[in-house]
Design a protein around this motif. Structure first.
Motif, PDB file in Angstrom:
ATOM      1  N   SER A 183     -55.220 -68.917  54.988  1.00  0.00           N
ATOM      2  CA  SER A 183     -56.388 -69.947  55.577  1.00  0.00           C
ATOM      3  C   SER A 183     -57.997 -69.424  56.006  1.00  0.00           C
ATOM      4  O   SER A 183     -58.689 -68.427  55.592  1.00  0.00           O
ATOM      5  CB  SER A 183     -55.627 -69.514  57.604  1.00  0.00           C
ATOM      6  OG  SER A 183     -56.380 -68.728  58.545  1.00  0.00           O
ATOM      7  N   LYS A 184     -58.582 -70.681  56.392  1.00  0.00           N
ATOM      8  CA  LYS A 184     -60.152 -70.297  56.419  1.00  0.00           C
ATOM      9  C   LYS A 184     -60.361 -68.380  57.897  1.00  0.00           C
ATOM     10  O   LYS A 184     -60.998 -67.977  57.688  1.00  0.00           O
ATOM     11  CB  LYS A 184     -60.912 -71.193  57.408  1.00  0.00           C
ATOM     12  CG  LYS A 184     -62.633 -70.879  57.686  1.00  0.00           C
ATOM     13  CD  LYS A 184     -62.992 -72.280  57.796  1.00  0.00           C
ATOM     14  CE  LYS A 184     -64.011 -72.152  58.754  1.00  0.00           C
ATOM     15  NZ  LYS A 184     -64.369 -72.614  59.533  1.00  0.00           N
ATOM     16  N   PHE A 185     -59.341 -68.733  58.927  1.00  0.00           N
ATOM     17  CA  PHE A 185     -59.162 -68.348  59.467  1.00  0.00           C
ATOM     18  C   PHE A 185     -59.092 -65.650  59.379  1.00  0.00           C
ATOM     19  O   PHE A 185     -60.349 -65.223  59.136  1.00  0.00           O
ATOM     20  CB  PHE A 185     -57.987 -67.082  60.676  1.00  0.00           C
ATOM     21  CG  PHE A 185     -58.544 -66.086  61.653  1.00  0.00           C
ATOM     22  CD1 PHE A 185     -58.843 -66.261  62.695  1.00  0.00           C
ATOM     23  CD2 PHE A 185     -57.237 -65.137  61.143  1.00  0.00           C
ATOM     24  CE1 PHE A 185     -58.783 -65.690  63.724  1.00  0.00           C
ATOM     25  CE2 PHE A 185     -57.320 -64.122  62.484  1.00  0.00           C
ATOM     26  CZ  PHE A 185     -57.787 -64.483  63.267  1.00  0.00           C
ATOM     27  N   VAL A 221     -62.771 -65.685  57.375  1.00  0.00           N
ATOM     28  CA  VAL A 221     -63.848 -64.890  58.132  1.00  0.00           C
ATOM     29  C   VAL A 221     -63.184 -63.363  58.949  1.00  0.00           C
ATOM     30  O   VAL A 221     -64.120 -62.364  58.881  1.00  0.00           O
ATOM     31  CB  VAL A 221     -63.019 -66.357  59.584  1.00  0.00           C
ATOM     32  CG1 VAL A 221     -64.348 -65.216  60.461  1.00  0.00           C
ATOM     33  CG2 VAL A 221     -64.109 -67.118  59.587  1.00  0.00           C
TER      34      VAL A 221
END
Lengths: 251, 359
Positions: free
Chosen positions: B215-217, B220
């Motif tokens: 995911s984008k998480f 990050v």
């Protein structure tokens, strides 16, 4: 005025790195800051974006004081920073680098359940096209050439869509052709954003300095004027351009 | 390099552990102990996933994962011990009676209920990670300092758990359980059941981590590892992300510990001493950090190797592990998975180059 700086001072171990009486920037202005090494140019940008704490002084951005705020708060207020040494995420693809930068909600849960919208993908591709990164889109950012990394970092700042961009030596390590392209890009960006550029390359400065140039010397503002005025100012020639000329003559 | 994994590998992995091993046991080729041993390795692999999230992806070297693992184990152990004590008609577990304690300490009370035990086994490590993480990440403690502080914390906790006054069994730990939820722990079918549950939880944890990292998480997290300053100038609150991943890693370690306890039947502070906490990090380093498959394989292979080596050359296991670690650090820093990847690439390159050179 978008950005107002008054009596800003910071010292590192007793050395006055910066002692700026006044600095202001209009909305959508492109300002170039020049000055010899150690003049406090990067320190100035570091203070604006929250990396370095100032000893005293005040900075207002859009009428609100920003001194002492965290990096995230300052970024959220609309200030984007490109560093002198390109700072990208080498372990992620160019696309992911850009995706992380793009303006959106950035809390944990939004990130965890994030779905890319076509509009966002389009925007990323548009910015990538502007910076000639489309062919490298799925390469690891760590594998890019130095010039491409510079552009990637500019693209990251552009995608953040900040009101004010702080661009530190964008042309360092670029070929003449790339430098000129970078200049044209900055000029185009200045139609929609306010930009502060630090640069050493005088040819590049001449290309982009349609408005004011600020000269910093030993942490103080020496003068401010158009590129022609700065170029012909005796004090500037003495302490900055002059010295380079003198060095050239001795060669 | 990130390549799409052939689903065949997952199917092979699941088929091997979910069908072949149980079938081997049921048809009499494997002893139930082998099954139980692999069940324990799965628990380590679950904890290793957490270490990979926090260290491999986020670049934070947390040395207190062994402690979180033990918190999970101790919670379940306390419940099992209380159940046994009550069934025997006593009020206090044996070791407390020997230590001349008269009433059950307050923190043992909630562990009478299985539900509360589960909740506390997860809640305590999560809260602990949250508080420690909050303090450390807010003070911007990074890199080697983070490793030293978390290691010191584990050491302190180890010393506390060693004490008889802590009422957790001291050096001997907690042991001698007989049932879990009424099922006899020494029966083979319960052991097989625990093995299957551990495997299912490992698969679930893997796919949860897979979702997180893709995911984008997850991006990050990798961005924090690569350039923490850049990501905070892009308006991400780094402390929030680090805290979240630290809590998730603590939870994974605790879940591993909870499943581990009924399969080994003993938990002592030795599970969280300095050696144990370093070893857990080594599974991930040897398997390949920043790669979930690497973490799982690393935990499984190192522990499998451990059981082989300790029976063949009992005294030299630490030398073998140390040698493997040095080799990994020197020659393939991406661990076992990195090695597989580079071999595959070299093969692909030669296959790709041959027709070109002959042309």
């Amino acid at each position: 005025m978008l950005l107002n700086v008054n009596n800003l001072s910071v010292s590192f171990g007793g050395v006055h790195a910066l002692n700026l009486d006044h600095f202001s920037l209009r909305d959508k202005e492109l300002r170039v800051i020049i000055g010899p090494n150690g003049a406090g140019k990067s320190t100035f940008l570091d203070i604006i974006c929250g990396k370095t704490k100032a000893d005293k002084g005040e900075i207002t951005f859009n009428g609100k004081p920003i001194l002492g705020k965290t990096e995230v708060k300052i970024a959220e207020a609309g200030i984007g920073r490109k560093f002198q040494k390109p700072s990208v995420f080498p372990g992620l693809t160019v696309y992911d680098n850009l995706l992380l930068a793009a303006k959106m909600k950035k809390d944990i849960f939004s990130s965890l359940f994030f779905k890319a919208t076509p509009a966002l993908a389009e925007r990323i591709h548009a910015v990538a096209t502007k910076l000639s990164l489309t062919t490298a889109m799925y390469k690891m950012a760590g594998d890019l050439s130095h010039g491409q990394k510079q552009w990637l970092e500019i693209a990251i700042v552009v995608l953040q869509d900040p009101t004010l961009m702080l661009i530190d030596e964008p042309a360092a390590g670029m070929s003449d052709e790339e430098t000129e392209k970078t200049g044209a890009l900055l000029l185009e960006l200045s139609k929609a954003h306010s930009i502060i550029v630090i640069e050493h390359d005088m040819k590049f400065v001449e290309q982009i300095a349609n408005e004011l140039v600020t000269v910093l010397v030993r942490g103080k503002r020496l003068m401010e004027g158009t590129f022609a005025e700065v170029k012909n100012d005796q004090r500037v020639i003495d302490c900055y351009l002059g010295r380079t000329n003198a060095q050239l003559e001795t060669l | 390099m990130r390549t799409k994994t052939n689903p065949l590998y997952y199917i092979l992995f699941i088929a091997f552990f979910a069908i072949l091993l149980p079938a081997g046991y049921l048809s009499g080729f494997l002893s139930v102990n082998t099954i139980s041993v692999w069940g324990r390795y799965f628990c380590f692999a679950i904890a290793a996933l957490g270490i990979d999230l926090i260290w491999g992806y986020t670049g934070i070297l947390s040395m207190c994962q062994a402690f979180f693992f033990c918190l999970g184990s101790y919670g379940i152990a306390m419940h099992l011990l209380l159940k046994k004590t009550v069934a025997a008609g006593a009020v206090l577990p044996d070791f407390m009676a020997w230590n001349k304690i008269e009433t059950l300490p307050f923190f043992w009370q909630p562990f009478h209920s299985f539900g509360w035990s589960l909740v506390l086994c997860l809640l305590i490590p999560a809260l602990f990670a949250f508080v420690v993480g909050f303090v450390l990440f807010r003070s911007r403690i990074k890199g080697v300092y983070m490793a030293i502080i978390t290691q010191a914390l584990t050491l302190a906790m180890w010393l506390i758990f060693l004490r008889n006054e802590t009422n957790l069994g001291g050096t001997n730990g907690l042991t001698d359980f007989n049932t879990i939820l009424g099922y006899n722990l020494s029966s083979s079918s319960v052991k097989l059941g625990l093995y299957m549950i551990s495997f299912a939880v490992l698969c679930a944890a893997y796919f949860a981590c897979y979702y997180i990292t893709h995911s984008k998480f997850g991006k990050v997290l990798q961005a924090i590892r690569d350039s923490e300053s850049r990501i905070s100038y892009a308006a991400y609150k780094v402390v929030d992300y680090k805290l979240a991943v630290f809590v998730v890693a603590a939870l994974l370690a605790a879940v591993g510990g909870m499943l581990y306890l009924p399969q080994t039947g003993i938990i002592t502070p030795g599970r969280m001493d300095v050696k144990a906490s370093v070893e857990m990090v080594m599974w991930v380093a040897l398997g390949g950090r920043g790669n979930l498959k690497g973490a799982v394989l690393g935990a499984l292979l190192v522990n499998f190797l451990y059981s082989i080596c300790t029976s063949l050359f009992p005294d030299s296991w630490l030398f073998i592990l140390g040698f493997l670690f040095v080799i990994t650090v020197l020659y393939f820093d991406k661990g076992f998975m990195g090695l597989v990847e580079s071999i595959r690439q070299r093969l692909a390159n030669t296959r790709f180059k041959t027709p070109q050179t002959t042309l």
